[in-house]
Design an enzyme around this catalytic site. Structure first.
Site, PDB file in Angstrom:
ATOM      1  N   ASP A 141      14.528  13.111 -43.472  1.00  0.00           N
ATOM      2  CA  ASP A 141      13.642  12.210 -42.745  1.00  0.00           C
ATOM      3  C   ASP A 141      12.198  12.382 -43.197  1.00  0.00           C
ATOM      4  O   ASP A 141      11.820  13.397 -43.789  1.00  0.00           O
ATOM      5  CB  ASP A 141      13.755  12.429 -41.235  1.00  0.00           C
ATOM      6  CG  ASP A 141      13.324  13.821 -40.800  1.00  0.00           C
ATOM      7  OD1 ASP A 141      13.639  14.797 -41.515  1.00  0.00           O
ATOM      8  OD2 ASP A 141      12.665  13.939 -39.758  1.00  0.00           O
ATOM      9  N   GLU A 168      13.892  16.483 -38.710  1.00  0.00           N
ATOM     10  CA  GLU A 168      13.011  17.636 -38.854  1.00  0.00           C
ATOM     11  C   GLU A 168      11.582  17.275 -38.474  1.00  0.00           C
ATOM     12  O   GLU A 168      10.862  18.066 -37.871  1.00  0.00           O
ATOM     13  CB  GLU A 168      13.061  18.156 -40.290  1.00  0.00           C
ATOM     14  CG  GLU A 168      12.424  19.541 -40.482  1.00  0.00           C
ATOM     15  CD  GLU A 168      10.934  19.494 -40.785  1.00  0.00           C
ATOM     16  OE1 GLU A 168      10.304  20.581 -40.769  1.00  0.00           O
ATOM     17  OE2 GLU A 168      10.390  18.406 -41.048  1.00  0.00           O
TER      18      GLU A 168
END
Length: 372
Positions: free
Chosen positions: A70, A127
């Site tokens: 991400d 994350e």
């Protein structure tokens, strides 16, 4: 996997938008790329992580290469100019993740099986969202029940191709509102904004006391004021919506600290402060005297004999904060790129550095397989 294929891999991954909680397309694409690159198993797991595995599932040793797929928001046109790949996530942290995939592919299934090592590459989700959903799922998967606790772990974060990160500070976030009845500005009572300023002054004074005699930033408690919004609602109350955040040193007693904050917040008279703590991650620092670090030393020498391996400590957080305490195994963070470009409008990755890092990962896996 040669340079051209490795470059196509990282560029292709960067070209697919994958904001936190919107990673599904990128995860499916990366799993397919790992299958095509010769991984024995590649799939998207229940958390949405892209996972690729080399070697037998029953191998006696497991090394997890845990990157994140991400990114934060920001539209940076993806392009290669000379030696530089531009694009959101090229540094943080699709570059390191692609490094893991390409380096592991070069190591190969046959080498993993011969050494009785399982290599697990993970592109974890969320994350950047302060939830670390993907890393928490992987930490629970490799818990010693269904899958063994890893023998070693490498976290995918930029540190340049010739350095590893040994530790990250912890994190605590505090979202809160301060609420009090409206009053005339000429009156005797402090405004709700002034009350929050006083609360912030206590926070900074507390940090100064904690940090007294501590010269290194990694060892200090570091507060920051993230949000401060004043408003008035229909019930004629003045409101502040705010967020404080802290970077925490190793060994910090967060439970006692939260109790102190609650006590201070309750002492502002007619101002009601409603506190909500979240995003807590424990600080983690690994050691440098273990088989994983020795493998990196050997891997770097194999790629560039004159280069020395550097060691750094980071003042931010990463998924190391999640899996380090859970697994208690040798762990470092590694990946190409300049971390000062993280989240910036100028994020870019030198392709030559990326390629060196790919070869370091390959050679590190070879050395790791031979050491134990």
């Amino acid at each position: 996997m040669d340079l051209a294929a490795a470059t196509d891999l990282v560029r292709g991954l960067v070209e697919i938008p994958s904001l936190s909680r919107q990673e599904s397309v990128a995860a499916a694409w990366l799993a397919a790329q790992m299958r095509n690159a010769g991984f024995d198993r590649a799939f998207v797991d229940e958390a949405g992580n892209a996972v690729g595995e080399l070697g037998d599932a029953s191998a006696s040793r497991t090394i997890v290469l845990l990157g994140h797929i991400d990114t934060v928001p920001g539209n940076i046109p993806v392009r290669i100019e000379g030696n530089l790949l531009y694009g959101r996530g090229s540094v943080d942290a699709k570059g390191p993740l692609a490094t893991f995939v390409a380096g592991a592919a070069r190591f190969g299934s046959a080498a993993a099986k011969a050494a009785k090592v399982r290599v697990v590459v993970v592109g974890a989700v969320e994350e950047e969202a302060a939830t670390s959903k993907g890393a928490r799922f992987i930490a629970s998967r490799f818990s010693g029940i269904d899958d063994p606790i890893p023998t070693a772990c490498i976290i995918g974060e930029p540190s340049h191709w010739n350095r590893v990160t040994l530790g990250y500070k912890g994190r605590l976030l505090l979202d809160f509102t301060a609420d009090q009845p409206m009053a005339h500005t000429a009156g005797p009572d402090a405004s709700v904004a002034a009350v929050v300023v006083d609360f912030w002054k206590w926070v900074t004074a507390h940090a100064a006391r904690v940090n007294d005699g501590k010269d290194k930033v990694f060892d200090q408690l570091s507060p920051s004021l993230r949000r401060f919004i004043t408003s008035t609602n229909d019930e004629m109350h003045d409101i502040v919506d705010a967020q404080f955040a802290w970077r925490l040193p190793v060994g910090f007693d967060v439970e006692t600290f939260m109790d102190e904050l609650r006590a201070v917040a309750s002492g502002f008279g007619r101002t009601v402060l409603a506190l909500k703590f979240r995003g807590y991650e424990k600080a983690w620092r690994g050691d440098r005297n273990n088989a994983l670090v020795r493998s990196f030393l050997a891997g770097l020498r194999a790629v560039e004999p004159s280069e020395k391996l550097g060691f750094v400590l980071k003042t931010g957080t990463s998924d190391m904060n999640v899996v380090g305490p859970a697994w208690q195994c040798p762990i470092v963070a590694y990946g190409p790129g300049d971390s000062s470009l993280d989240h910036t409008p100028h994020e870019h990755l030198p392709i030559d550095e990326y390629w060196k890092a790919v070869n370091v990962i390959e050679q590190t896996l070879i050395a790791f397989s031979a050491l134990l």
